[in-house]
Motif scaffolding. Structure first.
Motif, mmCIF file in Angstrom:
data_model
loop_
_atom_site.group_PDB
_atom_site.id
_atom_site.type_symbol
_atom_site.label_atom_id
_atom_site.label_comp_id
_atom_site.label_asym_id
_atom_site.label_seq_id
_atom_site.Cartn_x
_atom_site.Cartn_y
_atom_site.Cartn_z
ATOM 1 N N ALA A 1 42.384 6.419 -41.672
ATOM 2 C CA ALA A 1 41.888 6.168 -40.317
ATOM 3 C C ALA A 1 40.936 4.986 -40.320
ATOM 4 O O ALA A 1 40.352 4.631 -41.341
ATOM 5 C CB ALA A 1 41.179 7.401 -39.770
ATOM 6 N N VAL A 2 40.790 4.377 -39.140
ATOM 7 C CA VAL A 2 39.802 3.334 -38.890
ATOM 8 C C VAL A 2 38.902 3.834 -37.772
ATOM 9 O O VAL A 2 39.379 4.398 -36.781
ATOM 10 C CB VAL A 2 40.461 2.004 -38.476
ATOM 11 N N VAL A 3 37.602 3.652 -37.931
ATOM 12 C CA VAL A 3 36.659 4.006 -36.875
ATOM 13 C C VAL A 3 35.778 2.802 -36.604
ATOM 14 O O VAL A 3 35.449 2.045 -37.520
ATOM 15 C CB VAL A 3 35.802 5.244 -37.249
ATOM 16 N N GLY A 4 35.429 2.599 -35.344
ATOM 17 C CA GLY A 4 34.625 1.432 -35.021
ATOM 18 C C GLY A 4 33.849 1.582 -33.732
ATOM 19 O O GLY A 4 34.158 2.427 -32.898
ATOM 20 N N SER A 5 32.840 0.755 -33.589
ATOM 21 C CA SER A 5 32.080 0.595 -32.357
ATOM 22 C C SER A 5 31.057 -0.499 -32.600
ATOM 23 O O SER A 5 31.418 -1.625 -32.890
ATOM 24 C CB SER A 5 31.410 1.886 -31.899
ATOM 25 N N TRP A 6 29.757 -0.133 -32.561
ATOM 26 C CA TRP A 6 28.730 -1.170 -32.657
ATOM 27 C C TRP A 6 27.610 -0.733 -33.591
ATOM 28 O O TRP A 6 27.436 0.431 -33.906
ATOM 29 C CB TRP A 6 28.156 -1.493 -31.289
ATOM 30 N N GLY A 7 26.825 -1.742 -34.014
ATOM 31 C CA GLY A 7 25.625 -1.502 -34.803
ATOM 32 C C GLY A 7 24.534 -2.458 -34.359
ATOM 33 O O GLY A 7 24.807 -3.498 -33.769
ATOM 34 N N ASN B 1 13.117 -5.203 -30.316
ATOM 35 C CA ASN B 1 13.333 -6.087 -29.163
ATOM 36 C C ASN B 1 14.274 -7.222 -29.542
ATOM 37 O O ASN B 1 14.344 -7.642 -30.703
ATOM 38 C CB ASN B 1 12.003 -6.663 -28.663
ATOM 39 N N ASN B 2 15.006 -7.708 -28.536
ATOM 40 C CA ASN B 2 15.933 -8.827 -28.737
ATOM 41 C C ASN B 2 16.894 -8.559 -29.892
ATOM 42 O O ASN B 2 17.154 -9.420 -30.728
ATOM 43 C CB ASN B 2 15.158 -10.126 -28.997
ATOM 44 N N LYS B 3 17.422 -7.359 -29.894
ATOM 45 C CA LYS B 3 18.338 -6.968 -30.959
ATOM 46 C C LYS B 3 19.714 -7.581 -30.752
ATOM 47 O O LYS B 3 20.138 -7.822 -29.626
ATOM 48 C CB LYS B 3 18.467 -5.436 -31.003
ATOM 49 N N ILE B 4 20.397 -7.827 -31.836
ATOM 50 C CA ILE B 4 21.776 -8.294 -31.787
ATOM 51 C C ILE B 4 22.694 -7.101 -32.028
ATOM 52 O O ILE B 4 22.555 -6.387 -33.017
ATOM 53 C CB ILE B 4 22.034 -9.388 -32.842
ATOM 54 N N HIS B 5 23.626 -6.889 -31.110
ATOM 55 C CA HIS B 5 24.604 -5.822 -31.255
ATOM 56 C C HIS B 5 25.890 -6.415 -31.837
ATOM 57 O O HIS B 5 26.418 -7.392 -31.306
ATOM 58 C CB HIS B 5 24.896 -5.175 -29.901
ATOM 59 N N GLN B 6 26.360 -5.791 -32.895
ATOM 60 C CA GLN B 6 27.508 -6.341 -33.598
ATOM 61 C C GLN B 6 28.604 -5.300 -33.790
ATOM 62 O O GLN B 6 28.347 -4.097 -33.826
ATOM 63 C CB GLN B 6 27.058 -6.896 -34.951
ATOM 64 N N THR B 7 29.819 -5.783 -33.887
ATOM 65 C CA THR B 7 30.962 -4.906 -34.113
ATOM 66 C C THR B 7 30.919 -4.331 -35.527
ATOM 67 O O THR B 7 30.647 -5.058 -36.487
ATOM 68 C CB THR B 7 32.274 -5.682 -33.926
ATOM 69 N N VAL B 8 31.209 -3.043 -35.637
ATOM 70 C CA VAL B 8 31.286 -2.383 -36.939
ATOM 71 C C VAL B 8 32.617 -1.644 -37.026
ATOM 72 O O VAL B 8 32.983 -0.905 -36.113
ATOM 73 C CB VAL B 8 30.138 -1.377 -37.139
ATOM 74 N N LEU B 9 33.344 -1.861 -38.119
ATOM 75 C CA LEU B 9 34.588 -1.137 -38.388
ATOM 76 C C LEU B 9 34.558 -0.662 -39.830
ATOM 77 O O LEU B 9 34.040 -1.360 -40.705
ATOM 78 C CB LEU B 9 35.812 -2.043 -38.204
ATOM 79 N N THR B 10 35.126 0.513 -40.077
ATOM 80 C CA THR B 10 35.305 0.952 -41.467
ATOM 81 C C THR B 10 36.610 1.705 -41.580
ATOM 82 O O THR B 10 37.066 2.351 -40.626
ATOM 83 C CB THR B 10 34.116 1.805 -41.961
ATOM 84 N N LYS B 11 37.221 1.611 -42.738
ATOM 85 C CA LYS B 11 38.541 2.187 -43.000
ATOM 86 C C LYS B 11 38.438 3.197 -44.126
ATOM 87 O O LYS B 11 37.776 2.962 -45.139
ATOM 88 C CB LYS B 11 39.514 1.072 -43.392
ATOM 89 N N ILE B 12 39.085 4.370 -43.944
ATOM 90 C CA ILE B 12 39.191 5.368 -45.008
ATOM 91 C C ILE B 12 40.665 5.644 -45.296
ATOM 92 O O ILE B 12 41.524 5.438 -44.434
ATOM 93 C CB ILE B 12 38.484 6.689 -44.638
ATOM 94 N N ASP B 13 40.937 6.122 -46.518
ATOM 95 C CA ASP B 13 42.308 6.496 -46.847
ATOM 96 C C ASP B 13 42.536 7.979 -46.531
ATOM 97 O O ASP B 13 41.661 8.653 -45.965
ATOM 98 C CB ASP B 13 42.635 6.163 -48.309
ATOM 99 N N SER B 14 43.679 8.512 -46.913
ATOM 100 C CA SER B 14 44.048 9.884 -46.550
ATOM 101 C C SER B 14 43.184 10.934 -47.235
ATOM 102 O O SER B 14 43.184 12.098 -46.825
ATOM 103 C CB SER B 14 45.521 10.138 -46.875
ATOM 104 N N LEU B 15 42.447 10.540 -48.268
ATOM 105 C CA LEU B 15 41.547 11.451 -48.980
ATOM 106 C C LEU B 15 40.091 11.269 -48.558
ATOM 107 O O LEU B 15 39.204 11.903 -49.121
ATOM 108 C CB LEU B 15 41.690 11.266 -50.488
#
Length: 230
Positions: A186-192, A200-214
């Motif tokens: 599976a792949v899961v993603g959103s923001w960090g 203050n003045n935070k940068i929001h960035q895309t985050v994705l991570t991939k796991i295998d069947s185990l």
């Protein structure tokens, strides 16, 4: 259509499953007895939206909260969704399996992390073999941030297969959306963002991570700082 769910005081639709003959809907309702705990709503309508049946799973002790967009039909025709119960310390995730008349066939708690302050199981997806994978934001006990994502695999009846947690690069990560991959993982993603290092003045960035069947982590993607998604 406008629906009235007397004697329940509140209802909220979260997931809809469309079939050839009806709609199945799950969401949130409330108990009719003090302290009016939230509970799991099950609704079945015909294709014109007319209510066939409505049931609420509520309790004066437990909070059966099913806020998420995850409703699936298994090979046996049963319906499955997931949620959390904040009446436990740290709260427990749970899995609900209904028959097509809204009767609860399985209600199983899934212990993710007994030390966590808060666990939010944002998404559940169905695998090709009928198992389910759940992604959970794990509130770090030592820092007031979500920086651990747990992946949990259960079978079609809610029995635990494995559970693994990973700390991701951003100080705070909230990974919301989960999708299966061709290799059974599976792949899961959103923001960090940079909380609590920077408030203050935070940068929001895309985050994705991939796991295998185990449940083993294959890779992590964290977008560059010049891509501010705030």
């Amino acid at each position: 259509k406008v629906y009235y769910f007397d004697p329940h005081y509140h209802s909220n639709f979260n997931s809809v499953l469309v079939t050839d003959t009806c709609y199945f809907i799950t969401g949130i309702t409330t108990d009719t007895i003090f302290p009016y705990n939230p509970g799991a709503l099950f609704l079945k309508t015909d294709l014109n939206g007319n209510v066939i049946l409505m049931k609420g799973l509520t309790d004066t002790l437990h909070r059966y909260e099913t806020w998420f967009q995850s409703l699936y039909e298994d090979a046996d025709g049963n319906l499955a969704t997931h949620g959390y119960d904040y009446t436990f310390q740290g709260n427990n995730n749970f899995f609900i399996q209904y028959d097509q008349n809204g009767n609860v066939r399985q209600l199983k708690y899934i212990q993710i992390d007994s030390t966590a302050l808060q666990l939010i199981p944002y998404d559940m997806t169905k695998c090709k073999n009928g198992d389910y994978i759940i992604s959970t934001a794990n509130f770090d006990f030592n820092r007031p941030i979500y920086n651990i994502t747990n992946f949990t695999r259960i079978d079609k009846n809610g029995n635990l297969i494995w559970n693994k947690g990973y700390e991701l690069p951003p100080p705070q990560s909230l990974l919301h959306r989960l999708s299966t991959t061709k290799d059974g993982g599976a792949v899961v993603g959103s923001w960090g963002d940079e909380t609590p290092k920077k408030w203050n003045n935070k940068i929001h960035q895309t985050v994705l991570t991939k796991i295998d069947s185990l449940g083993n982590q294959n890779w992590v993607y964290y977008s560059t700082t010049n891509e501010d998604w705030s």
